[in-house]
Scaffold this motif. Structure first.
Motif, mmCIF file in Angstrom:
data_model
loop_
_atom_site.group_PDB
_atom_site.id
_atom_site.type_symbol
_atom_site.label_atom_id
_atom_site.label_comp_id
_atom_site.label_asym_id
_atom_site.label_seq_id
_atom_site.Cartn_x
_atom_site.Cartn_y
_atom_site.Cartn_z
ATOM 1 N N TYR A 48 -0.629 9.025 -6.429
ATOM 2 C CA TYR A 48 0.768 9.452 -6.387
ATOM 3 C C TYR A 48 1.559 8.651 -5.352
ATOM 4 O O TYR A 48 2.720 8.319 -5.587
ATOM 5 C CB TYR A 48 0.870 10.942 -6.086
ATOM 6 N N SER A 49 0.937 8.350 -4.230
ATOM 7 C CA SER A 49 1.655 7.577 -3.208
ATOM 8 C C SER A 49 1.875 6.138 -3.682
ATOM 9 O O SER A 49 2.933 5.555 -3.402
ATOM 10 C CB SER A 49 0.900 7.597 -1.882
ATOM 11 N N SER A 50 0.927 5.568 -4.390
ATOM 12 C CA SER A 50 1.106 4.219 -4.923
ATOM 13 C C SER A 50 2.213 4.192 -5.974
ATOM 14 O O SER A 50 3.028 3.262 -5.995
ATOM 15 C CB SER A 50 -0.188 3.697 -5.539
ATOM 16 N N LEU A 64 4.322 -4.513 -7.744
ATOM 17 C CA LEU A 64 3.281 -4.893 -8.690
ATOM 18 C C LEU A 64 1.890 -4.614 -8.120
ATOM 19 O O LEU A 64 1.005 -4.105 -8.821
ATOM 20 C CB LEU A 64 3.420 -6.374 -9.062
ATOM 21 N N LEU A 65 1.691 -4.911 -6.845
ATOM 22 C CA LEU A 65 0.391 -4.655 -6.225
ATOM 23 C C LEU A 65 0.096 -3.157 -6.141
ATOM 24 O O LEU A 65 -1.052 -2.731 -6.341
ATOM 25 C CB LEU A 65 0.332 -5.304 -4.842
ATOM 26 N N PHE A 66 1.113 -2.361 -5.858
ATOM 27 C CA PHE A 66 0.901 -0.912 -5.854
ATOM 28 C C PHE A 66 0.576 -0.400 -7.258
ATOM 29 O O PHE A 66 -0.244 0.506 -7.416
ATOM 30 C CB PHE A 66 2.125 -0.185 -5.303
ATOM 31 N N VAL A 91 6.528 2.871 2.449
ATOM 32 C CA VAL A 91 5.620 1.811 2.004
ATOM 33 C C VAL A 91 4.519 1.581 3.036
ATOM 34 O O VAL A 91 3.357 1.338 2.670
ATOM 35 C CB VAL A 91 6.407 0.513 1.709
ATOM 36 N N THR A 92 4.849 1.677 4.315
ATOM 37 C CA THR A 92 3.803 1.521 5.337
ATOM 38 C C THR A 92 2.775 2.642 5.242
ATOM 39 O O THR A 92 1.564 2.393 5.336
ATOM 40 C CB THR A 92 4.434 1.489 6.737
ATOM 41 N N LEU A 93 3.234 3.876 5.038
ATOM 42 C CA LEU A 93 2.291 4.988 4.881
ATOM 43 C C LEU A 93 1.465 4.848 3.600
ATOM 44 O O LEU A 93 0.261 5.110 3.603
ATOM 45 C CB LEU A 93 3.045 6.317 4.877
ATOM 46 N N GLY A 94 2.105 4.421 2.509
ATOM 47 C CA GLY A 94 1.377 4.215 1.256
ATOM 48 C C GLY A 94 0.343 3.107 1.377
ATOM 49 O O GLY A 94 -0.779 3.232 0.870
ATOM 50 N N ALA A 95 0.709 2.025 2.052
ATOM 51 C CA ALA A 95 -0.248 0.932 2.251
ATOM 52 C C ALA A 95 -1.411 1.381 3.133
ATOM 53 O O ALA A 95 -2.558 0.987 2.903
ATOM 54 C CB ALA A 95 0.460 -0.270 2.867
ATOM 55 N N THR A 96 -1.123 2.225 4.111
ATOM 56 C CA THR A 96 -2.192 2.747 4.970
ATOM 57 C C THR A 96 -3.164 3.606 4.169
ATOM 58 O O THR A 96 -4.383 3.523 4.369
ATOM 59 C CB THR A 96 -1.583 3.558 6.123
ATOM 60 N N LEU A 97 -2.642 4.415 3.259
ATOM 61 C CA LEU A 97 -3.532 5.224 2.415
ATOM 62 C C LEU A 97 -4.399 4.353 1.510
ATOM 63 O O LEU A 97 -5.585 4.629 1.310
ATOM 64 C CB LEU A 97 -2.711 6.195 1.572
ATOM 65 N N VAL A 98 -3.821 3.293 0.976
ATOM 66 C CA VAL A 98 -4.600 2.384 0.125
ATOM 67 C C VAL A 98 -5.660 1.664 0.965
ATOM 68 O O VAL A 98 -6.784 1.447 0.505
ATOM 69 C CB VAL A 98 -3.676 1.387 -0.598
ATOM 70 N N ILE A 99 -5.312 1.302 2.193
ATOM 71 C CA ILE A 99 -6.286 0.651 3.077
ATOM 72 C C ILE A 99 -7.467 1.584 3.342
ATOM 73 O O ILE A 99 -8.634 1.166 3.296
ATOM 74 C CB ILE A 99 -5.609 0.217 4.396
ATOM 75 N N ILE A 100 -7.179 2.847 3.601
ATOM 76 C CA ILE A 100 -8.257 3.812 3.859
ATOM 77 C C ILE A 100 -9.129 3.979 2.620
ATOM 78 O O ILE A 100 -10.364 3.981 2.704
ATOM 79 C CB ILE A 100 -7.665 5.158 4.314
ATOM 80 N N LYS A 101 -8.496 4.112 1.447
ATOM 81 C CA LYS A 101 -9.263 4.268 0.197
ATOM 82 C C LYS A 101 -10.116 3.035 -0.081
ATOM 83 O O LYS A 101 -11.270 3.143 -0.488
ATOM 84 C CB LYS A 101 -8.320 4.522 -0.970
ATOM 85 N N SER A 102 -9.555 1.851 0.167
ATOM 86 C CA SER A 102 -10.293 0.618 -0.097
ATOM 87 C C SER A 102 -11.416 0.398 0.910
ATOM 88 O O SER A 102 -12.438 -0.202 0.577
ATOM 89 C CB SER A 102 -9.338 -0.576 -0.065
ATOM 90 N N SER A 103 -11.229 0.868 2.139
ATOM 91 C CA SER A 103 -12.302 0.701 3.117
ATOM 92 C C SER A 103 -13.482 1.601 2.791
ATOM 93 O O SER A 103 -14.629 1.244 3.042
ATOM 94 C CB SER A 103 -11.787 0.981 4.530
ATOM 95 N N VAL A 104 -13.221 2.767 2.221
ATOM 96 C CA VAL A 104 -14.321 3.642 1.794
ATOM 97 C C VAL A 104 -15.084 2.993 0.647
ATOM 98 O O VAL A 104 -16.313 3.046 0.594
ATOM 99 C CB VAL A 104 -13.771 5.032 1.383
ATOM 100 N N ALA A 105 -14.340 2.334 -0.258
ATOM 101 C CA ALA A 105 -14.969 1.686 -1.412
ATOM 102 C C ALA A 105 -15.463 0.273 -1.098
ATOM 103 O O ALA A 105 -16.029 -0.386 -1.960
ATOM 104 C CB ALA A 105 -13.985 1.626 -2.572
ATOM 105 N N LYS A 106 -15.242 -0.199 0.119
ATOM 106 C CA LYS A 106 -15.661 -1.526 0.591
ATOM 107 C C LYS A 106 -15.063 -2.645 -0.272
ATOM 108 O O LYS A 106 -15.741 -3.579 -0.664
ATOM 109 C CB LYS A 106 -17.177 -1.646 0.634
ATOM 110 N N GLU A 107 -13.772 -2.524 -0.551
ATOM 111 C CA GLU A 107 -13.036 -3.550 -1.294
ATOM 112 C C GLU A 107 -12.187 -4.334 -0.298
ATOM 113 O O GLU A 107 -11.021 -4.021 -0.049
ATOM 114 C CB GLU A 107 -12.158 -2.890 -2.365
ATOM 115 N N TYR A 108 -12.773 -5.358 0.268
ATOM 116 C CA TYR A 108 -12.175 -6.047 1.402
ATOM 117 C C TYR A 108 -10.951 -6.872 1.027
ATOM 118 O O TYR A 108 -10.067 -7.072 1.859
ATOM 119 C CB TYR A 108 -13.231 -6.910 2.092
ATOM 120 N N VAL A 109 -10.864 -7.341 -0.196
ATOM 121 C CA VAL A 109 -9.690 -8.114 -0.622
ATOM 122 C C VAL A 109 -8.459 -7.212 -0.651
ATOM 123 O O VAL A 109 -7.385 -7.586 -0.175
ATOM 124 C CB VAL A 109 -9.941 -8.756 -1.999
#
Length: 117
Positions: free
Chosen positions: A5-7, A86-88, A33-51
């Motif tokens: 939802y944030s994306s 587009l990235l979101f 957008v900064t808060l949304g990007a932070t949430l995506v960073i947290i989700k990606s770090s759990v999934a180990k998606e470094y790109v």
């Protein structure tokens, strides 16, 4: 679920940012957008998606409200906003996991019917 939802919210707000709006909207946009990007960073770090972590760290830096980056021309921000939107949107779609499948040991089958007694 909240990252989806944030994306989606960030993507919609970034597309709306293409229009000529008051400066208060762009300040609000930077915060969301900064808060949304932070949430995506947290989700990606759990999934180990470094790109994806690296991509959204750059987005969080560009849109941060504390030390804002000014490009001074609307046409430059237009492309940045659309690329970030587009990235979101790409982040909304699930990515394939890179889990290794367990190796199945193949056994040699012995058939008794072919044996001559």
């Amino acid at each position: 679920m909240i990252t989806k939802y944030s994306s989606l919210l960030c993507a919609c707000l970034l597309v709306i940012a293409v229009l000529h709006l008051p400066i208060s909207y762009y300040t609000f946009l930077r915060i969301v957008v900064t808060l949304g990007a932070t949430l995506v960073i947290i989700k990606s770090s759990v999934a180990k998606e470094y790109v994806w972590i690296a991509i959204f760290v750059v987005i969080a830096i560009v849109f941060n409200p504390f030390f804002p980056i000014y490009l001074y021309q609307k046409t430059k921000w237009l492309w940045v906003d659309l690329l970030a939107a587009l990235l979101f949107l790409i982040d909304l779609y699930p990515r394939k996991s890179k889990e290794k499948k367990p190796y199945k040991k193949q056994t040699i089958r012995k058939y008794d019917r072919d044996r001559i007694y």
